[in-house]
Design a protein around this motif. Structure first.
Motif, PDB file in Angstrom:
ATOM      1  N   ASP A  94      -8.371  10.708 -58.975  1.00  0.00           N
ATOM      2  CA  ASP A  94      -8.936  11.231 -60.208  1.00  0.00           C
ATOM      3  C   ASP A  94      -9.875  10.300 -60.883  1.00  0.00           C
ATOM      4  OD1 ASP A  94      -7.436  13.711 -59.333  1.00  0.00           O
ATOM      5  OD2 ASP A  94      -6.036  13.461 -60.809  1.00  0.00           O
ATOM      6  N   THR A 146     -10.712  15.877 -66.181  1.00  0.00           N
ATOM      7  CA  THR A 146     -10.279  15.269 -64.841  1.00  0.00           C
ATOM      8  C   THR A 146     -10.782  15.643 -64.034  1.00  0.00           C
ATOM      9  OG1 THR A 146      -8.176  14.462 -66.087  1.00  0.00           O
ATOM     10  CG2 THR A 146      -8.297  14.399 -63.724  1.00  0.00           C
ATOM     11  N   ARG A 187     -10.909  10.506 -65.041  1.00  0.00           N
ATOM     12  CA  ARG A 187     -10.753  11.186 -66.159  1.00  0.00           C
ATOM     13  C   ARG A 187     -11.806  10.788 -67.363  1.00  0.00           C
ATOM     14  NH1 ARG A 187      -7.759  10.723 -71.317  1.00  0.00           N
ATOM     15  NH2 ARG A 187      -6.851  12.744 -71.819  1.00  0.00           N
ATOM     16  N   THR A 209     -15.937  15.444 -54.483  1.00  0.00           N
ATOM     17  CA  THR A 209     -15.247  16.363 -55.567  1.00  0.00           C
ATOM     18  C   THR A 209     -14.614  17.744 -55.196  1.00  0.00           C
ATOM     19  OG1 THR A 209     -16.274  15.339 -57.450  1.00  0.00           O
ATOM     20  CG2 THR A 209     -15.298  17.608 -57.851  1.00  0.00           C
ATOM     21  N   ARG A 258      -4.177   9.139 -56.873  1.00  0.00           N
ATOM     22  CA  ARG A 258      -3.126  10.178 -56.797  1.00  0.00           C
ATOM     23  C   ARG A 258      -2.656  10.917 -55.465  1.00  0.00           C
ATOM     24  NH1 ARG A 258      -1.955   9.583 -62.039  1.00  0.00           N
ATOM     25  NH2 ARG A 258      -3.043  10.524 -63.670  1.00  0.00           N
ATOM     26  N   THR A 262     -10.169   5.812 -63.654  1.00  0.00           N
ATOM     27  CA  THR A 262      -9.799   6.028 -62.515  1.00  0.00           C
ATOM     28  C   THR A 262      -8.355   6.225 -62.085  1.00  0.00           C
ATOM     29  OG1 THR A 262     -10.197   4.228 -61.287  1.00  0.00           O
ATOM     30  CG2 THR A 262     -12.011   5.498 -61.532  1.00  0.00           C
ATOM     31  N   GLU A 267     -11.247  20.293 -60.812  1.00  0.00           N
ATOM     32  CA  GLU A 267     -11.021  19.702 -61.860  1.00  0.00           C
ATOM     33  C   GLU A 267      -9.753  20.024 -62.539  1.00  0.00           C
ATOM     34  OE1 GLU A 267     -14.572  20.101 -64.610  1.00  0.00           O
ATOM     35  OE2 GLU A 267     -15.739  18.858 -62.870  1.00  0.00           O
ATOM     36  N   ASP A 268      -9.163  19.170 -63.471  1.00  0.00           N
ATOM     37  CA  ASP A 268      -8.149  19.420 -64.605  1.00  0.00           C
ATOM     38  C   ASP A 268      -7.042  20.135 -63.601  1.00  0.00           C
ATOM     39  OD1 ASP A 268      -9.349  18.522 -66.688  1.00  0.00           O
ATOM     40  OD2 ASP A 268     -10.540  20.222 -67.098  1.00  0.00           O
ATOM     41  N   HIS A 311     -11.083  15.907 -59.581  1.00  0.00           N
ATOM     42  CA  HIS A 311     -10.330  15.350 -58.543  1.00  0.00           C
ATOM     43  C   HIS A 311     -11.242  15.194 -57.364  1.00  0.00           C
ATOM     44  CE1 HIS A 311      -7.104  16.929 -61.056  1.00  0.00           C
ATOM     45  NE2 HIS A 311      -7.523  18.137 -61.042  1.00  0.00           N
TER      46      HIS A 311
END
Length: 401
Positions: A216, A180, A218, A248, A211, A208, A251-252, A182
């Motif tokens: 995000d 994922t 994925r 960005t 959030r 998409t 991630e995750d 961000h």
């Protein structure tokens, strides 16, 4: 691929008195194992409706998972509903009854007779032990279909799912890998536009999600082995990263506050907040670079922290100039290497206006928001905007990368 449905049982869930976190947990667990989830349903404590829902689900799905309704009271109806849907009659299981009595005796108590129904079984059901509660689950196999009944308390449900259900489920072994990404500062529709046809592929899939900290993306791939799944995932993931590089921040499991802390590279951060009720400091609370904070709306106190009376009089507290002065004050008066400030109008006239500013030896930047909502939403958005400002200015390559 097996098809699954989840039925969450409980009037308190139906009326929103309790958030259904169990269904979200189970949905993630199923997805990671290649099971296709078609529906999630929430039903109140009504035997006829629950039994009908189970019957309907069995006609559409290979696996039906029920959460809740396994307690001892008259409105705990999951066992009765499964029995009715399968036209089977529950009977007390002596071993289960003895186990329940033993749980109470171990605590120096006598089991209430009302708990006897928790020892029921039907011919097609196995009891699932519950080491952290009194309600055993059911694992039912009938007509080539599987029904799983799990207790409502999340701690009990998750333990039973992992220890008792997963080893019994006839799920083919399949690898699922996902990452994922961000982002911040770009809308979901803009992300989708940048990604183009990538969002329309099935495997790997690119989805998409909006959030609180941004959008995000994925990227997930499934295959028979990890190596095959990674071979599918990697080129698409690299393409998504390239498209979104400018926006960005992680991630995750990374957090935006954590990304800011890492970008500080050993420097310290001071924060001044006015009108945000400490929302920014709360997000930063566990980060090692966070040195100190002042959270106040008192004008006299803010003047001692760098806000000039001229700005307060001419532009007001909730202004870009005020945020810039307080960001500089966060460095000078809190003794930090960098200063971050946020000023917010969370309620009343002008609600939704907010300004955030960062002050470093090399960068003095501010961003402004005007996004109405309730007070909590406004404060949260302002705090996230402040973190995004800080990360964008501090990340490798600087503001324009």
């Amino acid at each position: 691929m097996p098809i699954a449905e989840i039925i969450s049982v409980g009037t308190e869930l139906l009326f929103g008195e309790i958030v259904d976190s169990n269904a979200a947990f189970l949905a993630r667990e199923l997805g990671e194992r290649g099971v296709t989830l078609h529906r999630k349903t929430v039903l109140g404590d009504n035997l006829q409706r629950l039994s009908a829902a189970i019957d309907t689900a069995l006609n559409r799905a290979d696996l039906v998972i029920l959460g809740g309704g396994l307690g001892p009271t008259d409105d705990d109806l999951t066992r009765e509903a499964i029995a009715a849907a399968l036209h089977e009659t529950p009977q007390e299981d002596p071993a289960q009854l003895a186990h329940l009595r033993g749980l109470y005796q171990a605590r120096g108590r006598t089991m209430p007779e009302i708990n006897r129904k928790q020892a029921w079984l039907i011919p097609s059901a196995q009891a699932l032990p519950n080491p952290v509660g009194t309600a055993p689950g059911w694992f039912v196999t009938a007509n080539g279909k599987t029904i799983v009944a799990l207790p409502g308390p999340p701690r009990e449900m998750q333990r039973m799912w992992r220890d008792q259900v997963l080893p019994r489920l006839p799920i083919p072994s399949r690898a699922l890998l996902h990452t994922t990404i961000h982002t911040q500062g770009i809308g979901e529709s803009n992300v989708a536009e940048l990604l183009g046809d990538l969002t329309r592929t099935a495997n790997p899939s690119v989805a998409t999600y909006a959030r609180k900290t941004g959008v995000d993306v994925r990227v997930a791939a499934s295959a028979d082995t990890d190596a095959q799944a990674r071979a599918l995932l990697t080129p698409v993931l690299d393409e998504v990263r390239a498209h979104l590089q400018k926006w960005t921040w992680g991630e995750d499991t990374q957090t935006l506050a954590g990304a800011v802390s890492a970008a500080l590279a050993g420097r310290t951060l001071g924060v001044i907040e006015a009108g945000s009720a400490g929302a920014l400091s709360t997000l930063l609370a566990d980060e090692p670079g966070f040195l100190d904070a002042a959270v106040t709306q008192d004008h006299r106190r803010l003047i001692t922290l760098g806000l000039t009376p001229v700005t307060l009089h001419d532009a007001g507290l909730v202004s870009e100039q005020a945020a810039l002065e307080l960001a500089a004050g966060a460095r000078e008066y809190l003794g930090a290497d960098l200063g971050l400030a946020v000023v917010v109008q969370a309620s009343g006239e002008g609600a939704g206006q907010a300004h955030a500013a960062l002050h470093t030896p090399d960068v003095q930047r501010a961003v402004s928001l005007n996004w109405p909502g309730d007070a909590a939403q406004i404060r949260e958005r302002a705090a996230v905007a402040a973190l995004a400002l800080a990360y964008r200015a501090l990340r490798p390559g600087g503001w324009d990368t």
